[in-house]
Design an enzyme around this catalytic site. Structure first.
Site, PDB file in Angstrom:
ATOM      1  N   SER A   1     -31.705   1.540   1.853  1.00 62.61           N
ATOM      2  CA  SER A   1     -33.339   2.056   1.447  1.00 62.61           C
ATOM      3  C   SER A   1     -34.900   1.715   0.885  1.00 62.61           C
ATOM      4  CB  SER A   1     -33.025   2.926  -0.157  1.00 62.61           C
ATOM      5  OG  SER A   1     -32.521   2.304  -1.010  1.00 62.61           O
TER       6      SER A   1
ATOM      7  N   HIS B   1     -31.616   5.047   7.639  1.00 62.41           N
ATOM      8  CA  HIS B   1     -32.095   5.491   6.152  1.00 62.41           C
ATOM      9  C   HIS B   1     -31.565   6.362   6.052  1.00 62.41           C
ATOM     10  CE1 HIS B   1     -34.446   5.361   2.620  1.00 62.41           C
ATOM     11  NE2 HIS B   1     -33.395   5.321   1.786  1.00 62.41           N
TER      12      HIS B   1
ATOM     13  N   GLU C   1     -34.888   8.203   8.279  1.00 64.60           N
ATOM     14  CA  GLU C   1     -35.743   7.021   9.507  1.00 64.60           C
ATOM     15  C   GLU C   1     -34.995   5.184  10.283  1.00 64.60           C
ATOM     16  OE1 GLU C   1     -38.697   6.865   5.598  1.00 64.60           O
ATOM     17  OE2 GLU C   1     -36.740   5.360   5.481  1.00 64.60           O
TER      18      GLU C   1
ATOM     19  N   ASN D   1     -40.580   6.856   0.886  1.00 61.86           N
ATOM     20  CA  ASN D   1     -40.647   6.834  -0.503  1.00 61.86           C
ATOM     21  C   ASN D   1     -41.464   5.560  -0.574  1.00 61.86           C
ATOM     22  OD1 ASN D   1     -37.834   7.070  -1.360  1.00 61.86           O
ATOM     23  ND2 ASN D   1     -37.451   4.716  -0.608  1.00 61.86           N
TER      24      ASN D   1
END
Length: 501
Positions: free
Chosen positions: A120, A141, A153, A191
């Site tokens: 991550s 991800h 992702e 994120n």
């Protein structure tokens, strides 16, 4: 392009077992490996239970569940993975550990096997650089829980071949999730985009503009997110969130847009992580969050003068009349009247001073975002409490709620919305992801009502630019500099989702 027929998942923890369950749904044979054999057994039992539960609910046929369970196997050693087409690593979040694992795997698997990491936060480029053939290495991800979070992702390293990206994208689509491509950068896509909410909320709190619960209420009720930023911090754990905030800020060479706050670090130092520690930004009674009550509205109505040349003058006058308050219609206000103004981007003090108004009687109302079930208002630094409460009475008379904060350029909701949109726009500007992928990733991965660029379109790019420019001018902080992507599309009058031609 053919899908992988045999898949290895390394790591049998929460993420690994979720990934393995998804891999099984593609019809592939799945081999699950972990350095702890008991963890593999537990994971296989758990996955079987989940698949049978889906069959009981009618989500999948019982025969399909049985077939998927039969295709899931334990791998005793890494050498048992020699014939797989795809390896998905979900091991400990440590670069050296992952690099060593990938180097060892290269000596075991075939030359066409893809090596994907579920990291991550670690650099995919650094991970690939440790391999003899970095072209077959990429990030993949997933989000927790992997079967329910419908976005993945796909992250190419600098060295990754396009065929590797294409094969991973097809694999993700095979189990019904949305694959979004994110270039290898700190925080990847989701994120990174999520920082727009949390960092500005922390800044508002640090500046003493509003308390935690009021910021959360505004984000839920005005912007429309399911959870406020501090609720979310408490859910994910402030120890985790603070580390991510710091890591992404450092990864982008201390970009002021991504700057966190010492308040985040202080929470961690105090052990106030959130739900898991029983105390965070909120107190908890078991799993129940204890939230302070909203202030009551019980002040007497008094005459109200409304800024005559503001775009919201008619709306505010209608509210005043509907509330039963006397409307002061003079060109200049009477000495006892409550003075309502409605700036865009400016604070109450600047507005009152520019208009020559008595700041002790002035309250600013957010007429851009605050016309729904929750309204935003702010006082000057010297507004008398009686006038603040008179404003509360007017703004809540029709059953709406109001959040009245201390002075701030832009109010609370516009500040946070502008930061969310500006962060996403700069992700597009940096070509980390396409506009469509940014919107879908944030909507699916963070649960926003719509993607951040679509939010910008909904509320108006020119208004968002105006708020950011006003904050940049007031604070002199490059944190609020407008992304070129946002400013150009606002000037052109086109959607923020418009790609480069």
């Amino acid at each position: 392009m053919s899908l992988p027929k045999t898949i290895a998942v390394i790591g049998a923890g929460v993420m690994g077992r979720g990934i393995a369950q998804l891999a099984c749904s593609t019809g592939a044979v799945v081999r699950l490996y972990d350095v702890r054999p008991d963890a593999i057994d537990d994971a296989i039992a758990f996955i079987g239970k989940m698949l049978l539960r889906q069959a009981e609910k009618g989500t999948i046929a019982r025969a399909d569940a049985d077939r998927q369970i039969a295709n899931l196997h334990a791998a005793a050693t890494l050498t048992d993975l020699a014939d797989v087409d795809l390896v998905i690593e979900a091991a400990r979040e440590d670069l050296a550990t992952k690099q060593q694992l990938f180097k060892e795997l290269e000596t075991i698997v075939g030359k066409d096997t893809i090596l994907a990491s579920n990291t991550s936060s670690l650099s995919i480029t650094a991970l690939a650089a440790a391999c003899a053939d970095p072209a077959r290495v990429a990030g993949l991800h997933f989000f927790n829980p992997a079967p329910l979070m419908k976005v993945v992702e796909v992250i190419p390293a600098v060295q990754t071949a396009e065929v590797t990206v294409a094969r991973l994208t097809d694999f993700v689509h095979a189990f019904g999730h949305r694959a979004v491509r994110a270039e290898d950068s700190p925080g990847f896509l989701i994120n990174h985009a999520g920082r727009g909410l949390g960092t500005e909320a922390l800044r508002i709190l640090q500046e003493g503009i509003a308390p935690v619960e009021e910021i959360d209420r505004v984000v839920r009720d005005v912007i429309g997110l399911k959870m406020g930023p501090f609720e979310l911090f408490d859910l994910t754990g402030m120890d985790v969130s603070s580390a991510v905030l710091t890591q992404i800020h450092a990864g982008f060479e201390q970009d002021p847009r991504l700057r966190s706050s010492h308040l985040a670090r202080r929470q961690v130092e105090a052990g106030r992580f959130g739900r898991k520690s029983g105390r965070g930004w909120y107190e908890y009674d078991g799993d129940k969050r204890i939230e302070p009550n909203e202030p009551p509205s019980n002040a007497d109505l008094r005459p109200v003068w409304v800024e005559p040349n503001a775009d919201a003058s008619s709306w505010l006058r209608t509210l005043v009349v509907a509330a039963g308050a006397p409307l002061d219609t003079g060109a200049t206000p009477d000495d006892a009247s409550l003075l309502l103004v409605s700036p865009l981007g400016q604070d109450a003090t600047v507005t009152a001073t520019a208009l020559g108004l008595d700041p002790t009687r002035t309250v600013a109302v957010d007429s851009w975002l605050g016309r729904g079930k929750r309204r935003g208002a702010m006082t000057t630094s010297v507004t008398r409490p009686a006038y603040r409460e008179a404003a509360r009475a007017v703004l809540t008379a029709d059953g709406s709620r109001v959040t009245i904060t201390h002075d701030s350029p832009g109010f609370v909701a516009p500040r946070i919305l502008a930061n969310i949109v500006n962060t996403a726009a700069d992700i597009a500007q940096q070509r980390i992801a396409t506009p469509a992928d940014i919107d879908d990733a944030v909507r699916l991965g963070l649960g926003y009502p719509m993607g951040p660029l679509s939010l910008g379109d909904k509320y108006g790019p020119t208004h968002i630019v105006a708020v950011l420019d006003a904050m940049a001018d007031f604070y002199g902080d490059p944190r609020y500099r407008v992304s070129p992507w946002l400013r150009r599309r606002a000037m052109l009058g086109v959607s923020l989702l418009t790609p480069e031609s």
